[in-house]
Design a protein around this motif. Structure first.
Motif, PDB file in Angstrom:
ATOM      1  N   LEU A 143      -0.380   1.767 -16.079  1.00  0.00           N
ATOM      2  CA  LEU A 143      -0.773   2.926 -15.282  1.00  0.00           C
ATOM      3  C   LEU A 143      -1.033   4.132 -16.177  1.00  0.00           C
ATOM      4  O   LEU A 143      -2.047   4.822 -16.026  1.00  0.00           O
ATOM      5  CB  LEU A 143       0.289   3.245 -14.236  1.00  0.00           C
ATOM      6  CG  LEU A 143       0.326   2.317 -13.032  1.00  0.00           C
ATOM      7  CD1 LEU A 143       1.624   2.508 -12.248  1.00  0.00           C
ATOM      8  CD2 LEU A 143      -0.879   2.535 -12.132  1.00  0.00           C
ATOM      9  N   LEU A 186       6.262   3.506  -8.733  1.00  0.00           N
ATOM     10  CA  LEU A 186       5.154   4.360  -8.306  1.00  0.00           C
ATOM     11  C   LEU A 186       5.603   5.788  -8.005  1.00  0.00           C
ATOM     12  O   LEU A 186       4.843   6.737  -8.242  1.00  0.00           O
ATOM     13  CB  LEU A 186       4.435   3.744  -7.114  1.00  0.00           C
ATOM     14  CG  LEU A 186       3.779   2.384  -7.416  1.00  0.00           C
ATOM     15  CD1 LEU A 186       3.144   1.813  -6.168  1.00  0.00           C
ATOM     16  CD2 LEU A 186       2.773   2.500  -8.545  1.00  0.00           C
ATOM     17  N   VAL A 209      -5.214  -2.830 -13.814  1.00  0.00           N
ATOM     18  CA  VAL A 209      -5.205  -1.572 -13.071  1.00  0.00           C
ATOM     19  C   VAL A 209      -6.625  -1.022 -13.039  1.00  0.00           C
ATOM     20  O   VAL A 209      -7.258  -0.861 -14.079  1.00  0.00           O
ATOM     21  CB  VAL A 209      -4.261  -0.540 -13.715  1.00  0.00           C
ATOM     22  CG1 VAL A 209      -4.371   0.808 -13.009  1.00  0.00           C
ATOM     23  CG2 VAL A 209      -2.819  -1.036 -13.698  1.00  0.00           C
ATOM     24  N   ARG A 230      -8.225   6.308  -6.024  1.00  0.00           N
ATOM     25  CA  ARG A 230      -7.718   5.039  -5.486  1.00  0.00           C
ATOM     26  C   ARG A 230      -7.356   4.180  -6.693  1.00  0.00           C
ATOM     27  O   ARG A 230      -8.154   4.017  -7.614  1.00  0.00           O
ATOM     28  CB  ARG A 230      -8.763   4.325  -4.639  1.00  0.00           C
ATOM     29  CG  ARG A 230      -8.268   2.966  -4.132  1.00  0.00           C
ATOM     30  CD  ARG A 230      -9.274   2.295  -3.218  1.00  0.00           C
ATOM     31  NE  ARG A 230      -9.469   3.115  -2.040  1.00  0.00           N
ATOM     32  CZ  ARG A 230     -10.662   3.562  -1.637  1.00  0.00           C
ATOM     33  NH1 ARG A 230     -11.749   3.283  -2.314  1.00  0.00           N
ATOM     34  NH2 ARG A 230     -10.759   4.293  -0.554  1.00  0.00           N
ATOM     35  N   ILE A 231      -6.144   3.650  -6.684  1.00  0.00           N
ATOM     36  CA  ILE A 231      -5.677   2.766  -7.745  1.00  0.00           C
ATOM     37  C   ILE A 231      -5.445   1.391  -7.133  1.00  0.00           C
ATOM     38  O   ILE A 231      -4.738   1.257  -6.129  1.00  0.00           O
ATOM     39  CB  ILE A 231      -4.386   3.292  -8.393  1.00  0.00           C
ATOM     40  CG1 ILE A 231      -4.630   4.683  -8.989  1.00  0.00           C
ATOM     41  CG2 ILE A 231      -3.870   2.312  -9.443  1.00  0.00           C
ATOM     42  CD1 ILE A 231      -3.401   5.353  -9.546  1.00  0.00           C
ATOM     43  N   THR A 232      -6.061   0.384  -7.746  1.00  0.00           N
ATOM     44  CA  THR A 232      -5.895  -0.994  -7.305  1.00  0.00           C
ATOM     45  C   THR A 232      -5.214  -1.756  -8.427  1.00  0.00           C
ATOM     46  O   THR A 232      -5.667  -1.709  -9.572  1.00  0.00           O
ATOM     47  CB  THR A 232      -7.260  -1.626  -6.979  1.00  0.00           C
ATOM     48  OG1 THR A 232      -7.940  -0.800  -6.026  1.00  0.00           O
ATOM     49  CG2 THR A 232      -7.100  -3.023  -6.414  1.00  0.00           C
ATOM     50  N   LYS A 242       0.844  -1.199   0.000  1.00  0.00           N
ATOM     51  CA  LYS A 242       0.000   0.000   0.000  1.00  0.00           C
ATOM     52  C   LYS A 242       0.874   1.240   0.000  1.00  0.00           C
ATOM     53  O   LYS A 242       1.854   1.305   0.742  1.00  0.00           O
ATOM     54  CB  LYS A 242      -0.923   0.007   1.215  1.00  0.00           C
ATOM     55  CG  LYS A 242      -1.918  -1.133   1.209  1.00  0.00           C
ATOM     56  CD  LYS A 242      -2.823  -1.091   2.414  1.00  0.00           C
ATOM     57  CE  LYS A 242      -3.773  -2.280   2.370  1.00  0.00           C
ATOM     58  NZ  LYS A 242      -4.744  -2.243   3.452  1.00  0.00           N
ATOM     59  N   ILE A 271      -2.608   3.812  -3.611  1.00  0.00           N
ATOM     60  CA  ILE A 271      -2.364   2.700  -4.523  1.00  0.00           C
ATOM     61  C   ILE A 271      -2.193   1.436  -3.691  1.00  0.00           C
ATOM     62  O   ILE A 271      -1.379   1.397  -2.759  1.00  0.00           O
ATOM     63  CB  ILE A 271      -1.114   2.931  -5.386  1.00  0.00           C
ATOM     64  CG1 ILE A 271      -1.243   4.243  -6.170  1.00  0.00           C
ATOM     65  CG2 ILE A 271      -0.879   1.747  -6.320  1.00  0.00           C
ATOM     66  CD1 ILE A 271      -0.002   4.654  -6.921  1.00  0.00           C
ATOM     67  N   ILE A 273      -8.761   2.282 -11.590  1.00  0.00           N
ATOM     68  CA  ILE A 273      -8.711   3.621 -10.997  1.00  0.00           C
ATOM     69  C   ILE A 273     -10.127   4.051 -10.682  1.00  0.00           C
ATOM     70  O   ILE A 273     -11.016   3.969 -11.532  1.00  0.00           O
ATOM     71  CB  ILE A 273      -8.075   4.659 -11.945  1.00  0.00           C
ATOM     72  CG1 ILE A 273      -6.629   4.301 -12.264  1.00  0.00           C
ATOM     73  CG2 ILE A 273      -8.130   6.051 -11.320  1.00  0.00           C
ATOM     74  CD1 ILE A 273      -5.930   5.317 -13.157  1.00  0.00           C
TER      75      ILE A 273
END
Length: 106
Positions: free
Chosen positions: A93, A63, A33, A76-78, A5, A46, A35
């Motif tokens: 990304l 990152l 990815v 929030r990016i997963t 994280k 992230i 977002i």
């Protein structure tokens, strides 16, 4: 599996009205990815779930570069990773941000 994280301070809100963007596919050597614009007090969070354990320093470098180029706020990016290379991570990304900023027309 390992979960990492990260949190970065952002400067620019996404210009899209989309509620999310999803790019990539989880398969051998690739990643997905997601977002999502969410209220995060100006931050970008992230979270990465990866099958490749022990690469936290490499993720941090990738990152850090991404956040310097795309200082998004309130997103929030997963990331779901199955061993993608740093170049593929950066590509996905960038693709996700481009899709988000274009409103999903890409």
């Amino acid at each position: 599996m390992e979960t990492l994280k990260y949190r970065f301070e952002g400067r620019t809100a996404p210009s899209s009205r989309l509620d999310h963007v999803l790019v990539g596919v989880v398969s051998s050597g690739n990643l997905e990815v997601l977002i999502e614009p969410v209220p995060l007090d100006g931050a970008m969070e992230i979270e990465i779930t990866t099958a490749a354990r022990g690469f936290g320093q490499i993720w941090q470098a990738v990152l850090d570069d991404f956040a310097a180029r795309h200082a998004l706020k309130d997103v929030r990016i997963t990331i779901h990773d199955v061993g993608a290379t740093p170049a593929v991570v950066s590509l996905r990304l960038d693709q996700a941000v481009e899709t988000l900023q274009e409103g999903g027309d890409a």
